[in-house]
Design an enzyme around this catalytic site. Structure first.
Site, mmCIF file in Angstrom:
data_model
loop_
_atom_site.group_PDB
_atom_site.id
_atom_site.type_symbol
_atom_site.label_atom_id
_atom_site.label_comp_id
_atom_site.label_asym_id
_atom_site.label_seq_id
_atom_site.Cartn_x
_atom_site.Cartn_y
_atom_site.Cartn_z
ATOM 1 N N GLU A 1 9.615 11.084 4.701
ATOM 2 C CA GLU A 1 8.839 11.154 3.462
ATOM 3 C C GLU A 1 9.657 11.704 2.303
ATOM 4 O OE1 GLU A 1 6.498 9.491 3.034
ATOM 5 O OE2 GLU A 1 5.498 9.227 4.952
ATOM 6 N N GLY B 1 -2.539 7.473 -0.566
ATOM 7 C CA GLY B 1 -2.261 6.653 -1.736
ATOM 8 C C GLY B 1 -1.904 5.246 -1.308
ATOM 9 N N ALA B 2 -1.092 5.158 -0.243
ATOM 10 C CA ALA B 2 -0.645 3.870 0.266
ATOM 11 C C ALA B 2 -0.044 4.093 1.649
ATOM 12 C CB ALA B 2 0.410 3.272 -0.665
ATOM 13 N N MET B 3 0.127 3.010 2.395
ATOM 14 C CA MET B 3 0.711 3.126 3.728
ATOM 15 C C MET B 3 1.693 1.993 3.965
ATOM 16 S SD MET B 3 1.009 4.629 6.620
ATOM 17 C CE MET B 3 2.159 3.983 7.822
ATOM 18 N N GLU B 4 2.890 2.369 4.451
ATOM 19 C CA GLU B 4 4.023 1.453 4.539
ATOM 20 C C GLU B 4 4.012 0.560 5.770
ATOM 21 O OE1 GLU B 4 4.250 4.839 4.906
ATOM 22 O OE2 GLU B 4 5.692 5.380 6.446
ATOM 23 N N ASN B 5 2.851 0.089 6.257
ATOM 24 C CA ASN B 5 2.834 -0.820 7.406
ATOM 25 C C ASN B 5 3.896 -1.902 7.190
ATOM 26 O OD1 ASN B 5 0.291 0.475 8.200
ATOM 27 N ND2 ASN B 5 -0.502 -0.617 6.421
ATOM 28 N N HIS C 1 8.187 3.528 -3.375
ATOM 29 C CA HIS C 1 8.158 4.436 -2.218
ATOM 30 C C HIS C 1 7.914 3.654 -0.921
ATOM 31 C CE1 HIS C 1 6.949 8.416 -0.321
ATOM 32 N NE2 HIS C 1 6.398 7.562 0.525
ATOM 33 N N GLU C 2 6.914 2.791 -0.940
ATOM 34 C CA GLU C 2 6.562 2.074 0.289
ATOM 35 C C GLU C 2 7.641 1.049 0.653
ATOM 36 O OE1 GLU C 2 4.253 3.560 1.753
ATOM 37 O OE2 GLU C 2 3.435 4.596 0.004
HETATM 38 ZN ZN LIG Z 1 5.893 7.686 2.550
#
Ligand SMILES: [Zn+2]
Ligand SMILES: *[C@@H]1O[C@H](CO)[C@@H](O)[C@H](O)[C@H]1NC(C)=O
Ligand SMILES: *[C@@H]1O[C@H](CO)[C@@H](O)[C@H](O)[C@H]1NC(C)=O
Ligand SMILES: *[C@@H]1O[C@H](CO)[C@@H](O)[C@H](O)[C@H]1NC(C)=O
Ligand SMILES: *[C@@H]1O[C@H](CO)[C@@H](O)[C@H](O)[C@H]1NC(C)=O
Length: 963
Positions: free
Chosen positions: A407, A348-352, A384-385
């Site tokens: 997570e 869904g998304a990535m927290e880089n 969330h990110e």
């Molecule tokens: Zn996460």
């Protein structure tokens, strides 16, 4: 990563349209988990391909003693900083047709223990250094000579570049390793990869990254473990006219000699983990603002930015960031926060850190096309990110076995951040539906697993990938919410703040957080029955959860491990013998009582229940457990529901339904008692109890929508939903506007969805009317909230003309969320020939994108008419599908579970067994266990239907005749 990683898109949309096939979807998840588990136990020596799926048959492990045969890095070398230059080519090489990138990198590392071997992660990179070895080694200290390289090779199974030296590296000295390399910029969604889209008829290419968990090593050689934090100097070479982005701000530009483009040199990063790196080259544009000195930007395709689709994300990012600064009592650690929407993105998304990547549907909002559900997803996923920017990025868990804490934490506090951005939504309540009830279904199976894994059990990339499941995200979130509740938010955040301060720019293990929370408890005057550590161990170190049984006649209160199938075998032993330390909040006849703890198997309630008193435990479902009562108390609760349901908190109304249906599935209470919890629904107006009911009734639809039970069930549900339909019709002035409240907007969709589904004519006419207006005027006046459900019903009622119109709109949709709604709605047609043709389209990537093929087949199978067509199609095309779509790790089990979830007859069971036998040669890849579990599920369904059909039929008949 965002939750989309484990909740497939399929599940999300089907849930919206059909009122959730939650259970089937959840079984699919657990199937993936146990299948991965089984696979990893077998294939000790097989290189996992991307996505953790391997189609290679098991091989006997070779005895391995060499350092490079182990998946974990030795502790001998510690990186300090990297200097990486990457040059992605956004056009294919005319000779080979390949998209590639070239790179140079240096890493300066310290030798912590003498060694004559250098191991550094590297996967699918070709080394091009102009000497006899793959890399060159130098020493930083001019008076120390680096040993020379004796031999070097790529250890492909464990993904290392290996250098054997002719002498030892000296302890305490610093060395530099230099490499030049080439990699493929493939469309495989992992490492440094490419995403493609069409703009004004022209194909465009974006180079982007997804490193988590173990793909940074596909972009450049690195010590690719989360505890190997270092500083990264990043340089990107790219064409002028394109923009380069990375974790930090741009330092300066220069012109490289190699081409006519630009070299963008970034400021060095903070000390960070490799999996949080990001590099992107695109011609995207952006919008921005600055909050307290932090630059916030939203990037997307130019037309999306021009259409202001990034505005909502920009509006809410600042407030959410400020909220987390306050919540953590720690200022945002970076100078900027970029967020970018990518046309192709796996999770869904990535927290880089500083450059968060999203699916387009998870970041872009357009009032004209996006539903409130689309909007909520954007708010929660951004939250969330951003939560990870501290929890996960500033302080990182030492190894992947603690992924659940990373997570689970973000999945809990995402609701707090979203609430800050949208205080009117009551979004915090939705954790009960979206996480607790969802994961209960998985965690009640014998194939579940504890939150915490041992470090030594998680070694290979595939083992790491399999941890990104519902247990880590949703159970993690649920138990942390429970913890925060019994500690109180003040104590919880106090512990969090000191934890973040102690481990900033470093690594921790989950026990470090418990220690800090314990210190906060000790500093308060709070009384707990045991230490934070001991209480939480019972939730973290054993799988499952208890059903707490309260007998109001005797005052006894007891707990036992809740299993959906009471005949389950192979339950592993637990260090706590499946007992938990359970915080119990409860009320008596509408009045909250002093909370209690259940520490052993059984105890007694502290208040006397008499006469018409009822007792309700697990107030607001803050506890991670189910509750059962004696029949008398159930009867009094049911009575309260039917006479004055508002005395029971809204979340507990949802709980009573969900607990009752699941206790019935587990044969703890009769099915009729579960059905009785739905009798009050004709008076219910709140969304959460309705959604909980619809989720649970979905199983009844699957079992009975082809049987004689269907008619009476439809009559009953139509009767129950009609008042709700009328309620929203009045509230919205005959459907001329949408309700104000977020929950009301959701429940309006439920009202329409169930009314149309149960054949309420007024509802179906509405769908036809609106859709026809769109077809005739080419202007779509259907509110985005109602589109998915209205499209579905209009197409179900219509024929080829409606379908073709939808197809055209699908092909021309300007925003991904609209295309999604149409793609699922086209599966609703009742014309077998249209369904069959649609099935054929899934094999043609020009018609249906590859990534959407299996979910489209599952949409068709959800339609009772499409069910057998999809099953025939999958059987006929199995070999082809298997070879074309074998890559994605979730798609096969979703596909097999999706097309077989209705199976509940002997005949279907025989067909399924035949399917398994016929395709033994071809195999089932990541769907192998799904086939076996489908057989198991079909057997369980046959049993359930045999035991319950008569009763259920009688019950529905009686309920519709009596009035
Ligand atoms: Zn996460
Ligand atoms: C990184 O490498 C480039 C050449 O590849 C060099 O010009 C630059 O000075 C290096 N930067 C650091 C911080 O070592
Ligand atoms: C690893 O793969 C590369 C490229 O495919 C190959 O040249 C090399 O021999 C392989 N290394 C080993 C140890 O098998
Ligand atoms: C790397 O080398 C292998 C084996 O020679 C070759 O098949 C592959 O195309 C190369 N990759 C790139 C990106 O050049
Ligand atoms: C963003 O905020 C501005 C200013 O408050 C407002 O006018 C606009 O409608 C908001 N946009 C969205 C999509 O919420």
């Amino acid at each position: 990563m965002g939750k989309g990683f484990y909740i497939s898109k399929t599940v999300g949309i089907v849930a919206v349209i059909l009122g959730a096939g939650a259970l089937a979807a959840i079984i699919a998840l657990s199937v993936v988990y146990s299948q991965e588990k089984a696979k990893n136990n077998n294939n000790n020596n097989v290189l996992p391909t991307d996505g953790g799926t391997t189609l290679t048959p098991p091989v006997t492990p070779a005895p391995s003693s060499e350092l490079w045969d182990k998946y974990r890095l030795p502790k001998s070398l510690v990186p300090h900083y990297y200097n990486v230059t990457l040059w992605p080519r956004l056009t294919a090489d005319p000779a080979t047709g390949l998209y590639i990138f070239t790179g140079q990198s240096t890493v300066e590392f310290e030798c912590a223990e003498e060694t004559d071997v250098i191991l550094i992660h590297s996967n699918k990179l070709n080394y091009t250094r102009q000497n006899s070895h793959l890399a060159t080694l130098t020493s930083v200290n001019p008076v120390v000579t680096a040993p020379s390289v004796k031999s070097s090779w790529l250890q492909n199974v464990t993904q290392y570049l290996v250098l054997q030296l002719d002498g030892k590296l000296a302890k305490g000295e610093m060395y530099i390793l230099h490499t030049d390399f080439t990699g493929e910029l493939a469309d495989d969604l992992g490492g440094f990869y490419r995403s493609e889209y069409i703009e004004d008829g022209v194909k465009k290419v974006v180079a982007t990254t997804q490193m988590q968990p173990t793909d940074a090593r596909k972009a450049f050689p690195c010590f690719d473990e989360p505890a190997m934090k270092a500083v990264f100097y990043i340089t990107l070479i790219h064409d002028s006219g394109t923009v380069a982005l990375s974790n930090n701000e741009i330092n300066f530009f220069s012109s490289p000699k190699e081409n006519s483009g630009v070299k963008t040199v970034f400021h060095p990063t903070k000390k960070m983990s490799t999996y949080l790196l990001a590099f992107i080259v695109s011609d995207f544009s952006f919008i921005s603002n600055t909050i307290d000195g932090v630059l916030i930007r939203i990037f997307a395709r130019k037309p999306a930015i021009a259409a202001k689709q990034g505005e909502y994300a920009l509006n809410i990012t600042g407030p959410i960031l400020k909220f987390f600064e306050k919540y953590y009592n720690s200022s945002y650690p970076l100078p900027k926060s970029d967020q970018i929407a990518l046309p192709d993105f796996n999770a869904g998304a990535m927290e880089n850190w500083g450059l968060i990547t999203y699916r387009e549907t998870a970041l872009l909002y357009d009032e004209a096309f996006s539903s409130n559900s689309n909007k909520e997803r954007i708010a929660t996923i951004i939250s969330h990110e951003l939560a990870h920017m501290w929890f996960g990025n500033l302080v990182t868990l030492r190894w992947w076995n603690d992924l659940w804490l990373n997570e689970g934490f973000a999945s809990y506090v995402e609701y707090l951040g979203a609430h800050e951005a949208e205080p009117d939504w009551n979004v915090k309540d939705l954790i009960v539906l979206s996480d607790i009830h969802r994961v209960f279904a998985v965690d009640a199976l014998a194939s579940s697993h504890p939150l915490s894994s041992k470090e030594e059990d998680i070694q290979k990339p595939a083992q790491i990938s399999e941890l990104f499941d519902a247990i880590s995200y949703s159970k993690g979130a649920s138990v942390l919410r429970m913890l925060s509740d019994f500690l109180t938010e003040d104590v919880f955040t106090m512990g969090l703040t000191t934890y973040l301060a102690e481990f900033a720019f470093g690594n921790a293990v989950y026990k470090d957080l418990w220690n800090h929370l314990q210190m906060a408890v000790n500093a308060s005057d709070m009384q707990l029955p045991d230490t934070v550590h001991n209480i939480m161990n019972t939730w973290v170190l054993q799988m499952g959860f208890p059903v707490v049984t309260i007998n109001t006649n005797t005052g006894s209160i007891a707990q036992q491990h809740f299993l959906l199938d009471p005949d389950s075998e192979g339950i592993p032993p637990s260090p706590f013998k499946y007992t938990w330390i359970v915080p119990i909040k409860w009320m008596k006849t509408g009045v909250e009582q002093t909370p209690q703890w259940l520490e052993k198997e059984s105890s007694r309630i502290s208040t006397k229940i008499s006469g018409s008193d009822w007792l309700l435990a697990n107030l607001n479902v803050v506890g991670y457990y189910r509750v059962n009562y004696d029949q008398g108390n159930w009867d009094r609760l049911l009575n309260c529901l039917s006479t004055s349901h508002q005395l029971i908190p809204v979340l507990n109304r949802a709980q009573l339904v969900d607990d009752a249906f699941n206790l019935a599935r587990a044969k703890i209470i009769p099915t009729v008692l579960a059905l009785n919890t739905t009798k009050y629904l004709n008076n219910e107006r709140d969304y959460i109890p309705w959604q909980s009911s619809m989720n649970n009734l979905e199983f009844f639809y699957l079992m009975f929508d082809r049987s004689e039970v269907y008619g009476p069930m439809q009559d009953y549900l139509r009767k129950q939903v009609t008042p709700l339909f009328e309620y929203y019709k009045n509230m919205t002035g005959n459907w001329s506007k949408v309700p104000d409240g977020h929950m009301d907007q959701y429940n309006q969709v439920n009202a329409i969805s169930l009314a149309c589904r149960t054949g309420l004519e007024e509802c179906q006419n509405l769908a036809k009317l609106w859709f026809n207006q769109w077809m005739e005027t080419n202007k779509n006046h259907i509110h985005p909230n109602l589109r998915a459900i209205m499209y579905c019903n209009a197409i179900a009622a219509g024929g080829a003309e409606e379908w073709e119109f939808a197809w055209l709109q699908f092909k021309n949709a300007s925003i991904a969320t609209e295309a999604e709604k149409l793609r699922s709605a086209m599966a609703c047609t009742k014309q077998p020939w249209l369904l069959n043709r649609y099935l054929e389209y899934t094999l043609d990537p020009n018609m249906i994108r590859k990534q959407d093929a299996t979910s489209t087949i599952v949409y068709i199978a959800n339609n009772v008419i499409g069910q057998s067509l999809a099953w025939d199609f999958v059987r006929a095309q199995w070999s082809y599908i298997f070879h074309q779509y074998g890559g994605g790790s979730f798609s096969f089990s979703n596909l097999i579970n999706g097309v077989t979830k209705r199976f509940s007859t002997e005949f279907e069971l025989q067909q399924l067994k035949q399917f398994k036998a016929d395709n033994a040669q071809v195999g089932f890849g990541s769907g192998t266990l799904a086939v076996d579990q489908s057989i198991e599920r079909t057997i369980a369904n046959i049993k359930w239907v045999a035991e319950n059909k008569e009763n259920v039929l009688d019950w529905f008949k009686a309920e519709t005749k009596s009035k």
